[in-house]
Design an enzyme around this catalytic site. Structure first.
Site, mmCIF file in Angstrom:
data_model
loop_
_atom_site.group_PDB
_atom_site.id
_atom_site.type_symbol
_atom_site.label_atom_id
_atom_site.label_comp_id
_atom_site.label_asym_id
_atom_site.label_seq_id
_atom_site.Cartn_x
_atom_site.Cartn_y
_atom_site.Cartn_z
ATOM 1 N N ASN A 16 -7.629 5.979 5.231
ATOM 2 C CA ASN A 16 -7.972 4.659 4.721
ATOM 3 C C ASN A 16 -7.443 3.624 5.531
ATOM 4 O O ASN A 16 -6.072 3.544 5.461
ATOM 5 C CB ASN A 16 -7.251 4.662 3.389
ATOM 6 C CG ASN A 16 -7.537 3.341 2.640
ATOM 7 O OD1 ASN A 16 -8.100 2.402 2.886
ATOM 8 N ND2 ASN A 16 -6.754 3.222 1.265
ATOM 9 N N TRP A 17 -8.086 3.008 6.179
ATOM 10 C CA TRP A 17 -7.653 1.885 7.198
ATOM 11 C C TRP A 17 -7.080 0.627 6.586
ATOM 12 O O TRP A 17 -6.579 -0.093 7.158
ATOM 13 C CB TRP A 17 -8.652 1.572 8.257
ATOM 14 C CG TRP A 17 -8.968 2.636 9.173
ATOM 15 C CD1 TRP A 17 -8.372 4.016 9.118
ATOM 16 C CD2 TRP A 17 -10.244 2.740 10.178
ATOM 17 N NE1 TRP A 17 -9.071 4.669 10.262
ATOM 18 C CE2 TRP A 17 -10.213 4.000 10.869
ATOM 19 C CE3 TRP A 17 -10.995 1.674 10.531
ATOM 20 C CZ2 TRP A 17 -10.909 4.486 11.569
ATOM 21 C CZ3 TRP A 17 -11.917 1.964 11.560
ATOM 22 C CH2 TRP A 17 -12.070 3.190 12.059
ATOM 23 N N GLY A 60 -3.004 6.902 4.211
ATOM 24 C CA GLY A 60 -3.115 5.342 4.525
ATOM 25 C C GLY A 60 -2.434 5.221 5.872
ATOM 26 O O GLY A 60 -3.239 5.525 6.900
ATOM 27 N N GLY A 73 2.786 4.392 0.587
ATOM 28 C CA GLY A 73 3.502 3.252 1.467
ATOM 29 C C GLY A 73 4.997 3.645 1.980
ATOM 30 O O GLY A 73 5.772 2.779 2.058
ATOM 31 N N GLU A 124 -2.940 9.831 -6.268
ATOM 32 C CA GLU A 124 -2.156 9.057 -5.514
ATOM 33 C C GLU A 124 -1.120 8.293 -6.340
ATOM 34 O O GLU A 124 -1.439 7.063 -6.976
ATOM 35 C CB GLU A 124 -3.200 7.966 -5.134
ATOM 36 C CG GLU A 124 -3.930 8.407 -3.906
ATOM 37 C CD GLU A 124 -4.164 7.340 -2.826
ATOM 38 O OE1 GLU A 124 -3.983 7.662 -1.693
ATOM 39 O OE2 GLU A 124 -4.826 6.353 -3.047
ATOM 40 N N HIS A 126 -8.859 2.313 -6.281
ATOM 41 C CA HIS A 126 -7.680 2.407 -5.293
ATOM 42 C C HIS A 126 -6.695 1.593 -6.147
ATOM 43 O O HIS A 126 -6.979 0.500 -6.764
ATOM 44 C CB HIS A 126 -7.987 2.166 -3.886
ATOM 45 C CG HIS A 126 -6.770 2.451 -3.111
ATOM 46 N ND1 HIS A 126 -5.579 1.564 -3.037
ATOM 47 C CD2 HIS A 126 -6.417 3.246 -2.476
ATOM 48 C CE1 HIS A 126 -4.791 2.096 -2.413
ATOM 49 N NE2 HIS A 126 -5.004 3.266 -1.876
HETATM 50 C C1 PEP Z 1 -3.073 4.916 0.287
HETATM 51 O O1 PEP Z 1 -2.784 3.645 -0.243
HETATM 52 O O2 PEP Z 1 -4.231 5.394 -0.149
HETATM 53 C C2 PEP Z 1 -2.359 5.810 0.948
HETATM 54 C C3 PEP Z 1 -2.371 7.075 0.865
HETATM 55 O O3 PEP Z 1 -1.421 5.067 1.682
HETATM 56 P P1 PEP Z 1 0.083 5.794 2.495
HETATM 57 O O4 PEP Z 1 -0.766 7.086 3.096
HETATM 58 O O5 PEP Z 1 0.159 4.501 3.506
HETATM 59 O O6 PEP Z 1 0.876 5.950 1.523
#
Ligand code: PEP
Length: 246
Positions: free
Chosen positions: A6-7, A228, A165, A159, A89
């Site tokens: 997920n960019w 992410g 994050g 998630e 999301h």
């Molecule tokens: C996301 O927000 O889908 C995610 C997995 O972010 P991160 O890996 O940066 O925690």
């Protein structure tokens, strides 16, 4: 494993996107790699794609076309070359997307032949376990108006918002993830026919990094990751994918 990169809005140049796509192709021999570029780059990268790498939209419109300025409909997303769509999301839900809208978007994605990846996750964990009911509700409301056949196509991305994050050290533990995957499959067992719940693809996302990917993958029952920050640098993404390659 199914590994979705997920960019988000981290990538703001086509050049960078092309480099990440090239790197993803080199990683796609043993895993299904799916890239989620920002919408303006989706068609540029995905249209006519013949590689093993697939593409997913970060979001789709609540509408189905017509006089709707600024919207990216499921049909346009599919035409651009995506085969998956991220739905619900937490960063979209934070902008006001509720369970009813998530359910509607799931229907739009399925109607266009896009495989939906339904994101669910609690903001925090309470000692009484209310977050488990919250997760059940997220799944049940999303599935309510889908046929059995449609439900079987939905990929679940668990998630927890508190883990997104952060760092590998602050992410979920492998033990807790194992419990959560069992719980999600238990909820799915009430909603899917036959062996659907054990066959459903359940992913984890939230600070997955090269450091914790292997531990989270081993024995937890997940089918892959939604990644992410660690997915937007070729080296960290390659290290993460290698960490879960046995
Ligand atoms: C996301 O927000 O889908 C995610 C997995 O972010 P991160 O890996 O940066 O925690």
């Amino acid at each position: 494993m199914l590994i979705i990169a997920n960019w988000k809005a981290y990538i703001e140049s086509v050049e960078k996107g092309k480099k990440l796509f090239a790197a993803a192709k080199r990683l796609s021999a043993k895993h299904e790699i799916v890239l989620a570029p920002p919408a303006p780059f989706l068609g540029i990268l995905a249209h006519g794609n013949r590689s093993k790498v697939s593409f997913i939209a970060q979001d789709i419109s609540r509408t189905t076309g017509g006089a709707q300025t600024g919207e990216n409909t499921a049909a346009a997303i599919r035409e651009a070359g995506a085969t998956y769509a991220l739905i619900g999301h937490s960063e979209r839900r934070a902008m006001g997307e509720d369970n009813a809208l998530v359910a509607k978007k799931l229907q739009h994605a399925l109607a266009q032949g896009l495989t939906p990846v339904l994101c669910i996750g609690e903001r925090e964990r309470d000692a009484e376990g209310q977050y488990l009911a919250f997760l059940r509700e997220e799944i049940e409301s999303a599935f309510a108006s889908l046929s059995q056949k449609e439900r079987l196509q939905v990929v679940i991305a668990y998630e927890p918002i508190w883990a997104i994050g952060k760092s590998a050290a602050e992410s979920i533990t492998a033990t807790d993830l194992t419990e959560m995957v069992l719980y999600i499959r238990k909820v799915l067992a009430d909603l899917l026919p036959g062996r659907g719940a054990s066959r459903a693809r359940v992913l984890y996302g939230g600070s997955v990094e090269p450091e914790n990917a292997r531990a989270l993958a081993q024995g937890s029952g997940i089918d892959g990751f939604l990644v992410g920050r660690a997915s937007v640098e070729p080296d960290s993404f390659a290290a993460l994918v290698k960490a879960v390659t046995v």
